[in-house]
Design an enzyme around this catalytic site. Structure first.
Site, PDB file in Angstrom:
ATOM      1  N   GLY A   1       0.825  -1.163  -0.179  1.00 22.23           N
ATOM      2  CA  GLY A   1      -0.114   0.022   0.112  1.00 22.23           C
ATOM      3  C   GLY A   1       0.878   1.159  -0.126  1.00 22.23           C
ATOM      4  N   ALA A   2       1.915   1.194  -0.702  1.00 23.60           N
ATOM      5  CA  ALA A   2       2.863   2.223  -0.757  1.00 23.60           C
ATOM      6  C   ALA A   2       2.530   3.320  -1.904  1.00 23.60           C
ATOM      7  CB  ALA A   2       4.108   1.700  -1.202  1.00 23.60           C
TER       8      ALA A   2
ATOM      9  N   GLY B   1       1.356   4.309   3.753  1.00 21.13           N
ATOM     10  CA  GLY B   1       2.367   3.620   3.157  1.00 21.13           C
ATOM     11  C   GLY B   1       3.503   4.340   2.362  1.00 21.13           C
TER      12      GLY B   1
ATOM     13  N   TYR C   1     -14.821  -3.962   7.304  1.00 18.30           N
ATOM     14  CA  TYR C   1     -13.488  -3.431   7.840  1.00 18.30           C
ATOM     15  C   TYR C   1     -13.235  -3.956   8.824  1.00 18.30           C
ATOM     16  CZ  TYR C   1      -9.903   0.221   8.559  1.00 18.30           C
ATOM     17  OH  TYR C   1      -8.778   0.848   8.577  1.00 18.30           O
TER      18      TYR C   1
HETATM   19  N1  LIG Z   1      -6.808   6.542   7.522  1.00 18.47           N
HETATM   20  C1  LIG Z   1      -7.169   6.002   8.650  1.00 18.47           C
HETATM   21  O1  LIG Z   1      -7.796   6.914   9.442  1.00 18.47           O
HETATM   22  C2  LIG Z   1      -6.777   4.939   8.910  1.00 18.47           C
HETATM   23  C3  LIG Z   1      -6.881   4.450  10.320  1.00 18.47           C
HETATM   24  C4  LIG Z   1      -6.462   3.017  10.916  1.00 18.47           C
HETATM   25  C5  LIG Z   1      -5.812   2.343  10.293  1.00 18.47           C
HETATM   26  N2  LIG Z   1      -5.809   2.679   8.820  1.00 18.47           N
HETATM   27  C6  LIG Z   1      -5.026   1.794   7.727  1.00 18.47           C
HETATM   28  O2  LIG Z   1      -3.851   2.159   7.439  1.00 18.47           O
HETATM   29  C7  LIG Z   1      -3.570   1.614   6.283  1.00 18.47           C
HETATM   30  C8  LIG Z   1      -3.303   2.645   4.983  1.00 18.47           C
HETATM   31  O3  LIG Z   1      -4.534   3.455   4.414  1.00 18.47           O
HETATM   32  P1  LIG Z   1      -4.290   4.859   4.119  1.00 18.47           P
HETATM   33  O4  LIG Z   1      -5.109   5.568   5.086  1.00 18.47           O
HETATM   34  O5  LIG Z   1      -3.005   5.250   3.990  1.00 18.47           O
HETATM   35  O6  LIG Z   1      -5.228   5.014   3.005  1.00 18.47           O
HETATM   36  P2  LIG Z   1      -4.774   5.059   1.598  1.00 18.47           P
HETATM   37  O7  LIG Z   1      -4.152   6.363   1.336  1.00 18.47           O
HETATM   38  O8  LIG Z   1      -6.084   4.779   0.786  1.00 18.47           O
HETATM   39  O9  LIG Z   1      -3.906   3.872   1.255  1.00 18.47           O
HETATM   40  C9  LIG Z   1      -4.237   2.461   0.879  1.00 18.47           C
HETATM   41  C10 LIG Z   1      -3.159   1.714   0.187  1.00 18.47           C
HETATM   42  O10 LIG Z   1      -3.627   0.644   0.169  1.00 18.47           O
HETATM   43  C11 LIG Z   1      -3.509  -0.047  -1.342  1.00 18.47           C
HETATM   44  N3  LIG Z   1      -4.452  -0.860  -1.775  1.00 18.47           N
HETATM   45  C12 LIG Z   1      -5.735  -0.883  -1.720  1.00 18.47           C
HETATM   46  N4  LIG Z   1      -6.281  -1.918  -2.192  1.00 18.47           N
HETATM   47  C13 LIG Z   1      -5.202  -2.614  -2.672  1.00 18.47           C
HETATM   48  C14 LIG Z   1      -5.192  -3.668  -3.566  1.00 18.47           C
HETATM   49  N5  LIG Z   1      -6.348  -4.448  -3.931  1.00 18.47           N
HETATM   50  N6  LIG Z   1      -3.871  -4.483  -3.900  1.00 18.47           N
HETATM   51  C15 LIG Z   1      -2.653  -3.697  -3.330  1.00 18.47           C
HETATM   52  N7  LIG Z   1      -2.774  -2.502  -2.664  1.00 18.47           N
HETATM   53  C16 LIG Z   1      -3.879  -1.840  -2.457  1.00 18.47           C
HETATM   54  C17 LIG Z   1      -3.453   1.443  -1.988  1.00 18.47           C
HETATM   55  O11 LIG Z   1      -2.992   1.250  -3.537  1.00 18.47           O
HETATM   56  P3  LIG Z   1      -3.504   1.023  -4.684  1.00 18.47           P
HETATM   57  O12 LIG Z   1      -4.963   1.718  -4.866  1.00 18.47           O
HETATM   58  O13 LIG Z   1      -2.612   1.866  -5.875  1.00 18.47           O
HETATM   59  O14 LIG Z   1      -3.760  -0.504  -4.908  1.00 18.47           O
HETATM   60  C18 LIG Z   1      -2.849   2.268  -1.135  1.00 18.47           C
HETATM   61  O15 LIG Z   1      -1.617   2.407  -1.692  1.00 18.47           O
HETATM   62  C19 LIG Z   1      -4.716   0.796   5.813  1.00 18.47           C
HETATM   63  O16 LIG Z   1      -4.562  -0.655   6.114  1.00 18.47           O
HETATM   64  C20 LIG Z   1      -5.952   1.211   6.567  1.00 18.47           C
HETATM   65  O17 LIG Z   1      -6.835   0.369   7.190  1.00 18.47           O
HETATM   66  C21 LIG Z   1      -5.908   3.869   8.311  1.00 18.47           C
END
Ligand SMILES: NC(=O)c1ccc[n+]([C@@H]2O[C@H](COP(=O)([O-])OP(=O)(O)OC[C@H]3O[C@@H](n4cnc5c(N)ncnc54)[C@H](OP(=O)(O)O)[C@@H]3O)[C@@H](O)[C@H]2O)c1
Length: 278
Positions: free
Chosen positions: A34-35, A40, A178
């Site tokens: 998820g970079a 990421g 989720y």
């Molecule tokens: N934002 C929050 O409030 C929050 C809170 C707690 C935990 N988290 C966790 O933090 C992590 C990162 O989320 P973020 O907030 O940084 O959101 P984000 O910017 O939407 O990042 C999500 C990442 O996951 C990748 N991803 C999604 N579907 C994928 C797939 N099918 N195959 C490979 N990669 C995939 C996306 O890349 P592509 O779309 O390019 O594939 C993107 O790089 C997640 O696990 C989330 O559950 C977030």
């Protein structure tokens, strides 16, 4: 993160200096899933600046290539590997390429994730949301780690960092898929952690509260207290220094204990809130 919010999270959420991160990851190989955006992307930038070779994976290969270029232009090392974690064949192919290209992968930051905010009623005719959430948040990461961990265990070193959420402690209405899929991965990691520890591989789970990224933007206003993606990356980097097993905000732990011990009243209050909103 404002000063009061940092104080509310506690000292284990404070950033550590780049020098300490450099000692932990300099010369090491770190895979960040998820970079392509959010936490990421920022984690990869930070670890790349600290001297790690960062392997970048996500679906959007153009963003990964641009990120790799940015890291390399600043003197770091980064390699993009575009892949869809929801596609089992793509995951197997990714693992094969990673193992062929690198003798060792020292750290896996399992960060890729998919969040769906949808009520049970709205999910009824969208079962693919359940399937896809499960594929990205649980099955894909487990499949990838199952392929990468044997080599880490054979080398008797390494760390897996699970970028997780407070929804594991506090499942909430409209986030059933989720919460369930994040909890499933957490349970898997907890179950294998002793086996991994016996072989010198550390595990870390971070239950993040709100982080302002593309994922949270449709649901939560930027005015709500939360971390930036960079601040979240600093928390991830800190766990590579401390190798802490579990990082959960103290107030989430407390609320988790209270709601677990009073599920009836908690659900009644949530139902009343939902009724008022609708
Ligand atoms: N934002 C929050 O409030 C929050 C809170 C707690 C935990 N988290 C966790 O933090 C992590 C990162 O989320 P973020 O907030 O940084 O959101 P984000 O910017 O939407 O990042 C999500 C990442 O996951 C990748 N991803 C999604 N579907 C994928 C797939 N099918 N195959 C490979 N990669 C995939 C996306 O890349 P592509 O779309 O390019 O594939 C993107 O790089 C997640 O696990 C989330 O559950 C977030």
């Amino acid at each position: 993160m404002s000063r009061w919010y940092r104080a509310a999270l506690g000292p284990s959420w404070s950033p550590v200096g780049l020098d300490r991160i450099r000692v932990a990851v300099g010369g090491r190989v770190v895979l960040v899933t998820g970079a392509s955006s959010g936490i990421g992307e920022q984690t990869a930038e930070l670890l790349g600046a600290a001297g790690a070779t960062v392997l970048l994976t996500a679906r959007r290969g153009d963003l990964l290539a641009a990120l790799a270029e940015r890291i390399v232009s600043r003197g770091g090392r980064a390699i993009p590997y575009a892949a869809d974690l929801a596609d089992p064949e793509a995951v197997d192919e990714l693992a094969t390429r990673l193992l062929a290209d690198h003798d060792r992968i020292d750290v896996v930051v399992s960060n890729a994730g998919k969040s769906i905010r949808r009520s049970l009623t709205d999910t009824a005719d969208r079962f693919h949301d359940v399937t896809r959430g499960n594929a990205v948040n649980f099955l894909g990461p487990v499949r990838l780690l199952s392929a990468l961990l044997p080599r880490m265990r054979a080398r008797r070193s390494g760390q897996v960092v699970n970028v997780s959420s407070l929804s594991v402690d506090l499942p909430a209405a409209n986030f059933a898929v989720y919460s369930a899929t994040k909890s499933a991965f957490e349970a898997w990691l907890r179950s294998v952690a002793p086996e991994l520890r016996a072989d010198g591989v550390a595990t870390t789970s971070i239950h993040f509260p709100l982080v302002h990224t593309a994922m949270s933007a449709p649901t939560y206003s930027t005015r709500l207290p939360g971390l930036t993606a960079r601040q979240a990356a600093e928390v991830v980097a800190r766990t590579l220094v401390t190798r802490q097993r579990l990082l959960v905000p103290w107030w989430v732990r407390l609320a988790g204990v209270l709601t677990n011990n009073a599920q009836g009243p908690y659900e009644a209050a949530s139902a009343a809130l939902l009724r008022r909103r609708s």
